[in-house]
Design a protein around this motif. Structure first.
Motif, short mmCIF file in Angstrom:
data_model
loop_
_atom_site.label_atom_id
_atom_site.label_comp_id
_atom_site.label_asym_id
_atom_site.label_seq_id
_atom_site.Cartn_x
_atom_site.Cartn_y
_atom_site.Cartn_z
N ALA A 208 0.97 -1.27 0.29
CA ALA A 208 0.03 0.06 0.03
C ALA A 208 0.83 1.27 -0.09
O ALA A 208 0.64 2.27 -0.79
N ALA A 209 1.96 1.07 0.69
CA ALA A 209 2.80 2.50 0.81
C ALA A 209 3.38 2.84 -0.57
O ALA A 209 3.34 3.78 -0.95
N ARG A 210 3.69 1.67 -1.12
CA ARG A 210 4.51 1.86 -2.46
C ARG A 210 3.54 2.43 -3.48
O ARG A 210 3.81 3.23 -4.47
N SER A 211 2.42 1.91 -3.16
CA SER A 211 1.37 2.40 -4.31
C SER A 211 1.01 3.70 -4.15
O SER A 211 0.47 4.49 -4.97
N LYS A 212 1.36 4.07 -3.00
CA LYS A 212 0.96 5.67 -2.53
C LYS A 212 2.41 6.40 -2.85
O LYS A 212 2.28 7.68 -2.22
N ASN A 213 3.45 6.02 -3.17
CA ASN A 213 4.73 6.43 -3.09
C ASN A 213 5.25 6.99 -1.76
O ASN A 213 5.95 8.13 -1.80
N LEU A 214 4.81 6.21 -1.04
CA LEU A 214 5.36 6.67 0.52
C LEU A 214 6.51 5.68 0.88
O LEU A 214 6.31 4.57 0.57
N VAL A 215 7.17 6.15 1.62
CA VAL A 215 8.62 5.38 2.00
C VAL A 215 8.64 5.11 3.40
O VAL A 215 8.35 5.75 4.36
N ILE A 216 8.49 3.61 3.50
CA ILE A 216 8.27 3.07 4.91
C ILE A 216 9.51 3.25 5.61
O ILE A 216 10.64 3.08 5.05
N GLN B 239 10.39 6.13 6.50
CA GLN B 239 10.46 7.66 6.49
C GLN B 239 9.00 8.38 6.59
O GLN B 239 8.88 8.90 7.80
N ASP B 240 8.36 7.99 5.52
CA ASP B 240 6.91 8.71 5.76
C ASP B 240 5.99 8.12 6.60
O ASP B 240 5.15 8.61 7.35
N ILE B 241 6.18 6.49 6.84
CA ILE B 241 5.35 5.87 7.54
C ILE B 241 6.26 4.74 8.46
O ILE B 241 7.01 4.37 7.76
N SER B 242 5.73 4.44 9.45
CA SER B 242 6.30 3.31 10.26
C SER B 242 5.42 2.22 10.36
O SER B 242 4.08 2.24 10.24
N VAL B 243 6.20 0.82 10.64
CA VAL B 243 5.19 -0.40 10.76
C VAL B 243 6.04 -1.03 11.58
O VAL B 243 7.27 -1.30 11.58
N PRO C 139 10.65 8.06 13.87
CA PRO C 139 9.94 9.39 14.27
C PRO C 139 8.97 9.66 13.21
O PRO C 139 9.23 9.54 12.00
N VAL C 140 8.09 10.18 13.81
CA VAL C 140 6.60 10.66 12.78
C VAL C 140 7.46 11.84 12.00
O VAL C 140 8.28 12.64 12.49
N PRO C 141 7.29 11.91 10.57
CA PRO C 141 7.72 13.00 9.87
C PRO C 141 7.14 14.25 10.31
O PRO C 141 5.96 14.65 10.75
N LYS C 142 8.05 15.34 10.10
CA LYS C 142 7.76 16.79 10.74
C LYS C 142 6.42 17.27 10.48
O LYS C 142 5.50 17.65 11.46
N GLU C 143 6.23 17.40 9.21
CA GLU C 143 5.03 17.94 8.66
C GLU C 143 3.61 17.45 9.27
O GLU C 143 2.61 17.91 9.21
N LYS C 144 3.76 16.12 9.79
CA LYS C 144 2.69 15.46 10.26
C LYS C 144 2.47 15.49 11.79
O LYS C 144 1.38 14.85 12.11
#
Lengths: 342, 342
Positions: free
Chosen positions: B256-264, B266-270, B335-340
């Protein structure tokens, strides 16, 4: 109500009643129908032990579980369970952790002696599999999941592994690939030999020499897929396509490609064999994985079905099912990149 | 050589010989040692049926296999098999495909009547599990893999699901995440409730409100992981971290992350729970997956061990094993990305 009382009530012997309720061919259809109608009318629910005592059946199908049993084993068992549920037939798993052939034969011998199973299922056969000769000699009904080349009449069900890999390899050759890597199963097993034969046949038809460095053998894990793909991608004459033995090895190839910044479906192609697991689907992978597809759960269901047929009189040597396999093209099988074409 | 002949030869009763060879506590150590030495000297190999007849043991442990049985089931069974191999004890699988509780109880009742098993293993218990009350009443020895809250003394082994998810969630909260999604198991099962409790406890400690939209329930498949992660990432107040129930759901989240161009990482944690499958390893995923880790194969081995102890006299109500779980931090908990950040 006991079997004896029920049998007396409807004027038949307990043996006839048991056989009728168990679907044995010794009892004709009219009698069976009558027994079932009377059982429903009188609310008779057979006691499993009484039926077994009268019929001499153990009510279980045996499977020897080796250490190599894995996620495929579980899907296969689920398929068997689907067919056997409601049939009053269980699956008896005999554990064997070591890969010692003589121990395994000993297990089958004792399984036959103990009369705890009515039939057994043999997995992962070899071309001259001693288990087949032994079970034939012991007169314990059995069916082979896979194929052997042994000269003993026996029941088997297999998928066309040779055809599957031949199709995958041919398709990749047609797309211009010349360095095609094969991630094969464990050495010595018939299905592994069949897959290798399919691979070689496709190469031969295109006049490509066989290069043993492009083939690896082992269990179907992502680790083996990853390691072999990494090394095949590091070669000077690197592989441009992979025929992966399972979904798990395909995951390893995906991972290897990403670690080398190669795009699957552009820089390299992958076709995997898919046993159709409910928890990991080829369509859903990114990019969607091209596969040769055959449900191992369906094979389990059909094997259970065939065992039941054998137990009600079907001749084992008449049971030979070879399932054809379809090639499902998705996004990972693409023409060889220009700069790498010969 | 037959049991009777061997017993006569060494001047003991067949029952004593059988019990000695089966390791029953009724026979003292000196006698057991002597019987085993004599058996080795005279080349006596016990016939399984004779021993069973003399000891009244079925020589099998029962497991009911439901449709929901999956890749975890197969690992668990392999673990059991590892312990039971060489013990002359098999695993009897009774198939049940429908999720009908009354049918399942009926199966256990008949399993007890049939005397084909010496004990059973209960999987996926619910808080007030009717199978536990029934087996207690039937006096068939059993052990629960997981926990119930029923007021009936019984043996169980479980992992600390609550602690595992509490640790994962707390760690993500400490990293600044506030929108943490939980991919939980099937509703109504004790382990699912425990995981939810751990999640809620961690949120409460940080004064974060519980949002039911961030929690989903279901089987542990990549499909469910993918779908839920996609929708959680599409929300306006989107999830920045995921606590995944298994490796397979984690694969779905990666996808799902790849399909939304999010980097696990960095952008999201699992952080996922890892049952330690031999064919798919957290260290090897890209990026390497942070996990709470507990081998389900080891649980199978230990459960088989405990069953053997029960069969040789250990009190079931003394058997309560809760396995603690360690958090293994790798590359996907960041860590959660700054902007979020809030």
């Amino acid at each position: 109500m006991k079997l004896r009382d029920f049998a007396r009530e409807i004027g038949l012997s307990p043996t006839t009643v048991s056989r009728a309720l168990s679907g044995y061919p010794e009892v004709n259809e009219a009698t069976r129908t009558r027994v079932m109608e009377e059982a429903a009318r009188l609310g008779y629910r057979p006691n499993i032990n009484a039926v077994r005592l009268a019929t001499g059946r153990a009510g279980a199908i045996g499977v020897v579980m080796t250490k190599a049993s894995d996620y495929q084993f579980s899907e296969f068992m689920s398929g068997m369970a689907e067919r056997l549920s409601g049939e009053d037939i269980d699956i008896l798993i005999t554990p064997m952790t070591e890969h010692d052939t003589s121990d395994e034969l000993q297990l089958y011998r004792r399984l036959a002696e103990s009369r705890r199973v009515d039939a057994v299922v043999i997995h992962s056969p070899r071309p001259r599999d001693p288990r087949i000769a032994l079970l034939h000699q012991l007169k314990l009904p059995f069916i082979v999941h896979g194929r052997s080349e042994i000269d003993v009449p026996h029941a088997w069900l297999d998928i066309d592994n040779e055809g599957a890999v031949r199709q995958s390899t041919e398709h990749l050759l047609d797309l211009g690939h010349r360095r095609i890597a094969l991630l094969n199963g464990r050495e010595g097993l018939t299905f592994t030999l069949h897959r290798l034969a399919g691979y070689k046949a496709a190469l031969a038809q295109h006049g490509i020499d066989f290069d043993p460095k492009l083939v690896t053998h082992g269990d179907f894990t992502d680790e083996i897929g990853f390691r072999f793909a990494c090394s095949a991608l590091d070669e000077r004459a690197r592989a441009t396509a992979f025929v992966a033995g399972s979904m798990m090895t395909a995951l390893g190839v995906y991972r290897a490609a990403r670690s080398k910044n190669l795009v699957i479906g552009q820089d390299i192609s992958v076709i995997a064999h898919d046993d159709v697991f409910p928890y990991l689907t080829a369509e859903n992978m990114v990019p969607a994985l091209s596969t040769t597809r055959s449900s191992i759960r369906a094979a389990g269901t059909r094997i259970a079905d065939l065992v039941l047929e054998m137990l009600t009189g079907r001749e084992p040597s008449d049971i030979r099912e070879l399932w054809p396999i379809e090639l499902m093209l998705r996004e990972t099988s693409c023409p060889v990149p220009k700069e790498k074409a010969e």
